[in-house]
Structure formats: structure tokens, C-alpha cells
Design an enzyme around this catalytic site. Sequence first.
Site, PDB file in Angstrom:
ATOM      1  CD  GLU A  39      -2.889  -0.952  -0.041  1.00  0.00           C
ATOM      2  OE1 GLU A  39      -3.501   0.124  -0.222  1.00  0.00           O
ATOM      3  OE2 GLU A  39      -2.954  -1.906  -0.831  1.00  0.00           O
TER       4      GLU A  39
ATOM      5  CD1 TRP B  58      -1.191  -0.386  -3.935  1.00  0.00           C
ATOM      6  CD2 TRP B  58      -1.540   0.805  -5.799  1.00  0.00           C
ATOM      7  NE1 TRP B  58      -1.810  -1.200  -4.854  1.00  0.00           N
ATOM      8  CE2 TRP B  58      -2.037  -0.502  -6.005  1.00  0.00           C
ATOM      9  CE3 TRP B  58      -1.650   1.734  -6.827  1.00  0.00           C
ATOM     10  CZ2 TRP B  58      -2.631  -0.893  -7.192  1.00  0.00           C
ATOM     11  CZ3 TRP B  58      -2.239   1.341  -8.023  1.00  0.00           C
ATOM     12  CH2 TRP B  58      -2.724   0.038  -8.201  1.00  0.00           C
TER      13      TRP B  58
ATOM     14  CD1 TRP C  38     -17.547  11.246 -18.681  1.00  0.00           C
ATOM     15  CD2 TRP C  38     -18.182   9.441 -17.532  1.00  0.00           C
ATOM     16  NE1 TRP C  38     -16.431  10.487 -18.460  1.00  0.00           N
ATOM     17  CE2 TRP C  38     -16.792   9.366 -17.759  1.00  0.00           C
ATOM     18  CE3 TRP C  38     -18.798   8.400 -16.830  1.00  0.00           C
ATOM     19  CZ2 TRP C  38     -16.006   8.304 -17.307  1.00  0.00           C
ATOM     20  CZ3 TRP C  38     -18.023   7.335 -16.372  1.00  0.00           C
ATOM     21  CH2 TRP C  38     -16.650   7.302 -16.601  1.00  0.00           C
TER      22      TRP C  38
ATOM     23  CG  ASN D 207      -8.076   2.278   0.148  1.00  0.00           C
ATOM     24  OD1 ASN D 207      -7.965   3.319  -0.486  1.00  0.00           O
ATOM     25  ND2 ASN D 207      -7.709   1.099  -0.343  1.00  0.00           N
TER      26      ASN D 207
ATOM     27  CD1 TRP E  37     -13.227   9.711 -15.136  1.00  0.00           C
ATOM     28  CD2 TRP E  37     -11.917  10.817 -13.711  1.00  0.00           C
ATOM     29  NE1 TRP E  37     -12.227  10.303 -15.876  1.00  0.00           N
ATOM     30  CE2 TRP E  37     -11.401  10.984 -15.029  1.00  0.00           C
ATOM     31  CE3 TRP E  37     -11.251  11.418 -12.650  1.00  0.00           C
ATOM     32  CZ2 TRP E  37     -10.260  11.733 -15.305  1.00  0.00           C
ATOM     33  CZ3 TRP E  37     -10.104  12.179 -12.922  1.00  0.00           C
ATOM     34  CH2 TRP E  37      -9.617  12.321 -14.229  1.00  0.00           C
TER      35      TRP E  37
ATOM     36  CD1 TRP F 178     -11.523  10.002  -6.629  1.00  0.00           C
ATOM     37  CD2 TRP F 178     -13.307   9.323  -7.787  1.00  0.00           C
ATOM     38  NE1 TRP F 178     -12.616  10.117  -5.817  1.00  0.00           N
ATOM     39  CE2 TRP F 178     -13.723   9.713  -6.490  1.00  0.00           C
ATOM     40  CE3 TRP F 178     -14.258   8.865  -8.689  1.00  0.00           C
ATOM     41  CZ2 TRP F 178     -15.051   9.652  -6.085  1.00  0.00           C
ATOM     42  CZ3 TRP F 178     -15.593   8.802  -8.286  1.00  0.00           C
ATOM     43  CH2 TRP F 178     -15.976   9.188  -7.002  1.00  0.00           C
TER      44      TRP F 178
END
Length: 502
Positions: free
Chosen positions: A295, A298, A326, A364, A382, A405
Site C-alpha cells: 500500500e 502504491w 458520461w 479505503n 469520475w 478515481w
Amino acid sequence: MSDQSSLPRLDAALVWFRRDLRDVDNTALAEALRRAQRVYCVFVFDRDILDILPCKADRRVEFIHASVVELAAALRARGGGLIVREASARDEIPRLARELGVAAVFANRDYEPAAKARDAAVAARLQADGIAFEDFKDQVIFDGAEVLTQGGRPYGVFTPYRTAWLKRLGEDDLRAADAGAECGTLCAPALPPLPTLVDLGFAPTGLADLGIQPGMQGARATLAAFLPRLARYHEQRDFPAVRGVSYLSVHLRFGTVSIRQLVSLANAVRLGRGGEYGLASTAEAAEGGRVWLSELVWRDFYFMILDHFPQVVARAFKPECDAVVWETGAAAEADFAAWCAGRTGYPLVDAAMRQLAHSGYMHNRLRMVVAAFLCKDLGIDWRRGEAFFAEHLNDFDLAANNGGWQWSASTGCDAQPWFRIFNPVTQSQRFDPEGRFIRRYVPELNAVPVRHLHAPWLMSAAEQSACGVVIGRDYPAPCIDHAAARTRTLARYGVLKAAAGE
């Protein structure tokens, strides 16, 4: 850390604190103390940032203010002090550097496009005055060209990046910045009292009532509370009703804890050296350390993406994804409003959004759930969700927020195909099986039996009456049918399949 021994000794330097509100293991501060005889320290409450915040009761400003107060006290205890200014940093840093007569300004590197533009402007003005500007790697383990593909390009997918990152990791990368000799002296100029939160034009938000302790002390306490849970991190981190995660993200965001310290800990546990930290050295603990370290990698990955591909701020990482159309119009606006308010009719989604509104924090796993719901159930861009998170998250970080996102919308750095679509009911059943998290934030469903809690609209009229919850009156009916939304999403993203010639 680079060898600075051959650089000329400076008479005086100014350390500009930004996202690094600590006086320990701070690269810019350590380098200044190594290379300058006199070291001044400054933090600027940047009006260019504060003046555009939509709410004057902002938890992040309160967190920063309290952390700055603690940092100032820590520097005083070391014989120095913290100059605190309220101005545009672009103007104030060059002005202060001239006022103090320093030879250089030292700061830790930032990777956001706006921050890079600010630093370039400051550097140019300093250079015009004959003052150097130096920035240092501090909020990540690797940056720049340190982790690249064999072809010399930045990675675009996480897993091979992590493999290369771990292969490159060495002891020098994790050594504390202030582990070497520091010859300089912190200066303690006559300073006025620090501005209060009210002086800055902001109101207290009650961080303590939310269990949030700012500053270095808060980071130490949060880490100490997490250590006993680290061995089971891999088992518990996905369940929002369980205290399974570290809760250190806000401290990493504002630099009240060092990323080197956390990676050193996670890596030692991963390698079976938990005993160095008083932790168990078991296979379970090692797995907890491995997953937690992943993590943290990341985090480096998303900083790398933002640094090398700044266009992701406004556009999809995958250019072909900008062709996705969208939903817009009145119905989409109503759906977006329901999502923001936690009134979608999907209990786990609503509980997560209400947690965010209440505390400025969201687990998360739930960030992925609500983001996927907005993009792939409601079909909403998004970027709208990203902006909402940016306004409300205590730990808002552009790199991680944008990356997360885009991952959820399948427009970003994701090896998985765009047709991965989370089912919000299945996610609810899997990650909040007893409904403990839902009941905390959606109390109107407290009397609903757990077998119906994840999809309460499926209760019969008699069952609704029996538990005193009438769907559509006491709790919203679902704003969207997931099965129908999935079909529309597959069609919406079908443009990508067509673009690939499939």
C-alpha cells in the site's frame, strides 16, 4: 541520499516547510544543517491556497495549524524558531530570503503541477537575487528517473512498478535524513506570536472530538496504536467496521511522519525482522507487513504518475477513455446529489458518504465502492467525484485521489479491463457482513434484520412494517437498478472496445 560533501559551505540558509511538518527525518532541514552555519525556518500560510477553499471550517487547515504550532515548539526546544507568515508564498519566500540575507532556500520536493509551477516561480525570483533554490526528495522513497522500465520509461501499471521498486530498495533509501552529522545552528529570530486559526479566517472544527490528533505527537500515537494490529493487516484492512488500517494517511499527507520510517517498519516486518520493533516475527506478521508495504508503494506509484504524466489532473491517463460519454441532465444531477448526501438507497454507499461528511475520512475499501458506484452505476464523470473528495477528505492528496478515481473509473493505471463493475450489494455483504458499519452511519436501518440490511428494498411490505422502515419514506428506494446500470455501463465503455478494434 545524495552526497553533499563537495558543495560549498553556506553562511545562512532558509528551510521552507510545506508538506513536511516535522523536525525529525526531514531532508531539507537536515541538508541545511549540514551545509549552512545558520539555519532559519519558515512556514507560509499560503493565501493563494486558503482563499479559494469553499468552507472556512476546514479540518485540514485546523490540522495544519495545530501541526505548525507543534513544529514551532519543537524548533524552539532545539534553540531555533519557526517564522510563520500569512501571504502568497510566491512573494513571501523571495522577500524573506532577501530580508534574512540567506544564500539558499531549501525545500522538500512537491509533485503537483501547481506546486511545481509555484516552486519554479520562486526559484526564478530567488535566482534574480543571487539566491539558490534547492529541493530534495522527502515525501516518497523514489522519484524522478529512479524507477523506470528497461526501456527507460515510467511505468504505467502498478504490479511491475512494485517489482522494480522492491528490487531497487536498499538500506540507504531508508536511512533517516538526519542520521548524519549536522554542523549548523538553528537561528531564533525575534518572532511575533503565531497567528491563531481565527486570525487566518478559519473556524475550529473539533478534530479532537473525531479522535484526530495532529502533529508529530499525533503521528506517533497513531502509529503506536496500529503496531499491535499490523500482523493482521492483510486480514482486516478491507472491513470498515474493524480497526484494521493504519489511519496514518493524513499524517503522511502533511508530513508529520516520515515515509522512510513507515517503509522501514513495513519492510522489516515483511522480511521477518519484526523483533527489531518489538513485534512478532511470524508468517502472519510477515504477510501483514508485505501487504502494508504494498500500500505504501502504491503511494509512491501515484506520485510518480502525477510527476511524469501531469495531464491526468484534467484528462484520463488512457487517452482513449476521454471518448467515454458520461451522463448529464436533470436525472444525472439528481443522482449526483443523492450520492453526495448519502441518499442513494444502497446502504453501504450511503454509510460511506455519511462517514465522509461526518469525519472527513473514508475507509479505503469504501472509497473504491462509492467511486465505482458513481462512475459505473450512475454513469457520472469520475472528475466530479474526484472534486467532491478533494473538498471533503482530511487526507486529500492530488496524486492518490486522482489515481484512485481513475482506477475506479477504469480510465487510469489499471491492468484490469473496463468491464470490472462492482456490485454494491455484493460488496456490502462481503465487507460489512453483520452490517455494523451500516448501522453506525445509517441509523434509520437499525431495526432491519441483517438478512435484508444490504438490500432493504427487497423486503415485503409486511417485513417493512414489522421493522418500522418503509422504503421510500424512512429510507430512499434505490436511485438506480444495478443490473440495468451494468448493461448501460458496458455499452458506455464499449467505445473503448471499438477503438481497440475488437
